[in-house]
Design an enzyme around this catalytic site. Structure first.
Site, mmCIF file in Angstrom:
data_model
loop_
_atom_site.group_PDB
_atom_site.id
_atom_site.type_symbol
_atom_site.label_atom_id
_atom_site.label_comp_id
_atom_site.label_asym_id
_atom_site.label_seq_id
_atom_site.Cartn_x
_atom_site.Cartn_y
_atom_site.Cartn_z
ATOM 1 N N ASN A 91 0.830 -1.197 0.000
ATOM 2 C CA ASN A 91 0.000 0.000 0.000
ATOM 3 C C ASN A 91 0.874 1.262 0.000
ATOM 4 O O ASN A 91 2.030 1.229 -0.404
ATOM 5 C CB ASN A 91 -0.991 -0.003 1.168
ATOM 6 C CG ASN A 91 -2.367 0.485 0.747
ATOM 7 O OD1 ASN A 91 -2.506 1.582 0.226
ATOM 8 N ND2 ASN A 91 -3.380 -0.346 0.955
ATOM 9 N N ARG A 92 0.324 2.372 0.467
ATOM 10 C CA ARG A 92 0.952 3.683 0.258
ATOM 11 C C ARG A 92 1.586 4.236 1.529
ATOM 12 O O ARG A 92 1.085 4.020 2.631
ATOM 13 C CB ARG A 92 -0.096 4.677 -0.274
ATOM 14 C CG ARG A 92 -0.593 4.321 -1.657
ATOM 15 C CD ARG A 92 -1.817 5.118 -2.063
ATOM 16 N NE ARG A 92 -2.136 4.858 -3.471
ATOM 17 C CZ ARG A 92 -2.887 3.839 -3.882
ATOM 18 N NH1 ARG A 92 -3.414 2.995 -3.013
ATOM 19 N NH2 ARG A 92 -3.122 3.667 -5.172
ATOM 20 N N HIS A 117 3.463 0.301 -2.703
ATOM 21 C CA HIS A 117 3.890 -1.100 -2.755
ATOM 22 C C HIS A 117 5.409 -1.275 -2.736
ATOM 23 O O HIS A 117 5.953 -2.122 -3.455
ATOM 24 C CB HIS A 117 3.290 -1.788 -3.978
ATOM 25 C CG HIS A 117 1.798 -1.963 -3.909
ATOM 26 N ND1 HIS A 117 1.095 -2.038 -2.720
ATOM 27 C CD2 HIS A 117 0.855 -2.076 -4.901
ATOM 28 C CE1 HIS A 117 -0.191 -2.199 -2.967
ATOM 29 N NE2 HIS A 117 -0.374 -2.217 -4.281
ATOM 30 N N HIS A 186 -1.016 -9.928 -3.654
ATOM 31 C CA HIS A 186 -1.906 -9.010 -4.372
ATOM 32 C C HIS A 186 -2.727 -9.762 -5.419
ATOM 33 O O HIS A 186 -2.632 -9.493 -6.621
ATOM 34 C CB HIS A 186 -1.067 -7.917 -5.024
ATOM 35 C CG HIS A 186 -1.806 -6.654 -5.338
ATOM 36 N ND1 HIS A 186 -2.951 -6.629 -6.093
ATOM 37 C CD2 HIS A 186 -1.554 -5.367 -5.001
ATOM 38 C CE1 HIS A 186 -3.360 -5.381 -6.222
ATOM 39 N NE2 HIS A 186 -2.530 -4.594 -5.554
ATOM 40 N N TYR A 188 -5.973 -10.859 -7.609
ATOM 41 C CA TYR A 188 -7.228 -10.333 -8.151
ATOM 42 C C TYR A 188 -8.130 -11.531 -8.456
ATOM 43 O O TYR A 188 -7.781 -12.375 -9.279
ATOM 44 C CB TYR A 188 -7.002 -9.570 -9.448
ATOM 45 C CG TYR A 188 -6.326 -8.232 -9.343
ATOM 46 C CD1 TYR A 188 -7.066 -7.052 -9.413
ATOM 47 C CD2 TYR A 188 -4.949 -8.128 -9.227
ATOM 48 C CE1 TYR A 188 -6.450 -5.812 -9.372
ATOM 49 C CE2 TYR A 188 -4.318 -6.895 -9.175
ATOM 50 C CZ TYR A 188 -5.072 -5.744 -9.249
ATOM 51 O OH TYR A 188 -4.459 -4.514 -9.205
ATOM 52 N N GLN A 295 -7.203 -4.758 2.511
ATOM 53 C CA GLN A 295 -7.400 -3.778 1.452
ATOM 54 C C GLN A 295 -8.297 -4.392 0.386
ATOM 55 O O GLN A 295 -8.021 -5.481 -0.133
ATOM 56 C CB GLN A 295 -6.065 -3.365 0.836
ATOM 57 C CG GLN A 295 -6.170 -2.303 -0.240
ATOM 58 C CD GLN A 295 -6.371 -0.902 0.314
ATOM 59 O OE1 GLN A 295 -6.205 -0.684 1.506
ATOM 60 N NE2 GLN A 295 -6.691 0.044 -0.543
ATOM 61 N N GLU A 316 -6.480 -7.929 -0.276
ATOM 62 C CA GLU A 316 -5.082 -7.905 0.146
ATOM 63 C C GLU A 316 -4.996 -7.811 1.675
ATOM 64 O O GLU A 316 -5.112 -6.727 2.244
ATOM 65 C CB GLU A 316 -4.372 -6.710 -0.475
ATOM 66 C CG GLU A 316 -4.525 -6.589 -1.973
ATOM 67 C CD GLU A 316 -4.251 -5.182 -2.458
ATOM 68 O OE1 GLU A 316 -3.159 -4.646 -2.165
ATOM 69 O OE2 GLU A 316 -5.141 -4.593 -3.101
#
Length: 351
Positions: A91-92, A117, A186, A188, A295, A316
């Site tokens: 993340n950030r 990331h 991560h 999807y 997340q 996540e």
């Protein structure tokens, strides 16, 4: 849940990077259950094959069947981190900087002024692979100063199939200097299959009474807000398409879901976190984790030709975004002599 069949592990060469580094691909499978593909490039889950209501198996995560897909210019340009292990910090981080005990550290910024990331992170690295019993161990050494982070970090990503219908992903890390660590996978997910058009008809449940609102840069404001009366109340299963375009300021800021949920229960202990269901195929994925947060990203910025917008949902398990700069969030500081450990389990079934 059955445990009648041992895990079969098959390793094969998968190609080389432009710089000449060799990449391997490992398949873990249970004859009567799921199969999982993992690449040593980025400790990346390349596929999860699970049966549906009709018995047909489908690959339910976005990714590619060969290394060329991950190296293709169009993928590298949009770079959505399909299935990769993210580190040193998922993340950030605001301003690509933090302090540790009064010492400032500047990180590599890769999303405007912020870091996303881990900068050029673990998803770009070749991990060393070894088979240990029924598990695949991938190991990486991140040197002191990597992307601006202090300390030499020794990391392991461990993939196993503890049951016919279950994938376990465990991360461990140790450091020789105090540093911040936050690792995640991560993936999807589209339970209708990798090529299905979207996740609007999926039903999502998240065991979280609160979430962390974001600002215009998708960074947390520092607030921990209740989900009551919002599109983030997923404590009971909800159809995703009904919520991701709701008239709510946070949905507008995220262009859908791009938020951290504060999971109920004690962090560091494996507990139920989420349930995803596709009515068409009958596939169900239940996610349990020891991480404090989850997340949820509804694939809002996915673009063709790599993938379609909102084609899949990223779930996540991780620590909260920008935790090094927000003291109220659970700490991500790892000190020498301590073990960072996080485990997530994905269980597949049909309904």
């Amino acid at each position: 849940m059955t445990m009648t069949d041992p895990t079969r592990i098959e390793r094969r060469p998968w190609g080389k990077l432009p710089g000449g580094e060799t990449v391997a691909h490992v398949m873990l499978s249970r004859p009567g259950g799921i199969s999982v593909g993992v690449s040593t490039l980025g400790a990346t889950i390349t596929g999860i094959w699970a049966p549906g209501r009709d018995g047909a198996r489908a690959n339910v995560v976005l990714g590619f069947d060969d290394l060329a897909g991950y190296l293709a210019p169009e993928y590298q340009a949009s770079y959505p981190y399909f299935g990769a292990t993210i580190g040193r910090f998922a993340n950030r981080i605001r301003g690509a900087a933090f302090d540790i005990e009064g010492i400032p550290y500047s990180l590599r910024a890769n999303e405007g002024a912020n870091q996303l990331h881990g900068g050029r992170g673990f998803d770009r690295a070749i991990w060393a692979d070894r088979i240990n019993g029924d598990a695949l161990h991938l190991d990486l050494v991140s040197p002191d100063g990597d992307q601006g982070y202090p300390g030499t970090l020794h990391v392991s990503a461990i993939f196993s199939l503890p049951a016919d219908d279950e994938l376990a992903v465990r991360y461990e890390a140790r450091t020789d200097r105090a540093t911040h660590v936050n690792l995640t996978s991560h993936g999807y997910f589209n339970l209708a299959g990798r090529d299905a058009p979207g996740i609007a008809d999926h039903h999502l449940q998240i065991h979280a009474d609160a979430y962390t609102p974001i600002d215009g840069d998708a960074l947390p404001t520092g607030e921990i807000a209740t989900v009551d009366g919002t599109p983030f109340d997923l404590r009971q299963p909800q159809r995703i398409g009904t919520l991701i375009d709701a008239a709510h300021p946070q949905i507008n800021l995220g262009d859908g879901y791009n938020h951290n949920f504060v999971l109920n229960g004690a962090a560091s202990k494996l507990r139920p976190a989420a349930r995803l269901y596709d009515p068409a195929s009958g596939r169900v994925m239940e996610l349990a984790t020891s991480a404090p947060g989850l997340q949820v990203y509804s694939g809002n910025a996915l673009t063709e030709p790599v993938a379609r917008r909102r084609q899949a949902l990223a779930l996540e398990p991780q620590h909260f975004p920008d935790a090094p700069n927000i003291p109220a969030f659970p700490t991500t500081l790892l000190r020498p002599g301590e073990l960072y450990a996080s485990e997530t389990r994905f269980r597949f079934s049909v309904d």
